[in-house]
Design a protein around this motif. Structure first.
Motif, short mmCIF file in Angstrom:
data_model
loop_
_atom_site.label_atom_id
_atom_site.label_comp_id
_atom_site.label_asym_id
_atom_site.label_seq_id
_atom_site.Cartn_x
_atom_site.Cartn_y
_atom_site.Cartn_z
N UNK A 22 50.94 67.43 -77.50
CA UNK A 22 52.32 67.50 -77.98
C UNK A 22 52.30 67.42 -79.51
N UNK A 23 53.11 68.22 -80.15
CA UNK A 23 53.19 68.23 -81.61
C UNK A 23 53.55 66.86 -82.16
N UNK A 24 54.27 66.08 -81.38
CA UNK A 24 54.70 64.75 -81.83
C UNK A 24 53.62 63.69 -81.69
N UNK A 25 52.43 64.09 -81.24
CA UNK A 25 51.35 63.12 -81.04
C UNK A 25 50.22 63.26 -82.05
N UNK A 26 50.23 64.31 -82.86
CA UNK A 26 49.07 64.59 -83.71
C UNK A 26 49.30 64.06 -85.11
N UNK A 27 48.50 63.07 -85.46
CA UNK A 27 48.60 62.47 -86.79
C UNK A 27 47.50 63.01 -87.71
N UNK A 28 47.67 62.74 -88.98
CA UNK A 28 46.62 63.08 -89.94
C UNK A 28 45.31 62.41 -89.55
N UNK A 29 45.39 61.16 -89.09
CA UNK A 29 44.19 60.42 -88.73
C UNK A 29 43.45 61.07 -87.57
N UNK A 30 44.17 61.64 -86.61
CA UNK A 30 43.50 62.33 -85.50
C UNK A 30 42.62 63.46 -86.02
#
Length: 135
Positions: A70-78
């Motif tokens: 999901x686009x709402x789950x992907x952080x810079x840290x990932x």
């Protein structure tokens, strides 16, 4: 501290993939041309992102890459961890009997940075880009 060029390209690639219409894919050649990279180099980055579960590849003539989460789950840290790994940036090389106070400061700073990068989602950047393009 410096992140590798691969992390830079990975973040830009992820932003582009998030901006694709739902269920659309894009090939490595086109992604590489957009960033003026060799497809071979970008393929190595895409492999790391795939192994991390952030993207998926579809084989075939009409295949390519797309976001798998999901686009709402992907952080810079990932993305950073997918490329750089999740290793500590600082390890005290001097052996102390007690916990090293310098190491404590460095770890706290690193924890703060990871928290900040973990809270920043790529979709937020995509939304900013789209607002800028409307003006």
């Amino acid at each position: 501290m410096k992140y590798s060029n691969a992390t830079n390209y990975a973040l830009h690639t992820m932003i582009h993939l998030i901006r694709l219409p739902n269920e659309s894919t894009i090939g490595v050649q086109e992604l590489a041309e957009m960033q003026k990279l060799s497809p071979t180099y970008l393929s190595k980055i895409l492999t790391k992102l795939t192994k991390a579960g952030l993207i998926e590849s579809t084989p075939g003539a009409k295949g390519g890459y797309r976001i798998s989460k999901s686009h709402n789950e992907i952080s810079f840290l990932h993305v950073i961890n997918a490329i750089e790994g999740d290793t500590k940036l600082f390890n005290c090389s001097i052996h102390h009997n007690e916990k090293c106070l310098i190491e404590n400061v460095m770890r706290q700073a690193e924890d703060n940075m990871k928290q900040e990068l973990g809270n920043k989602l790529l979709i937020d950047i995509v939304k900013e880009i789209e607002v800028q393009h409307k003006h």
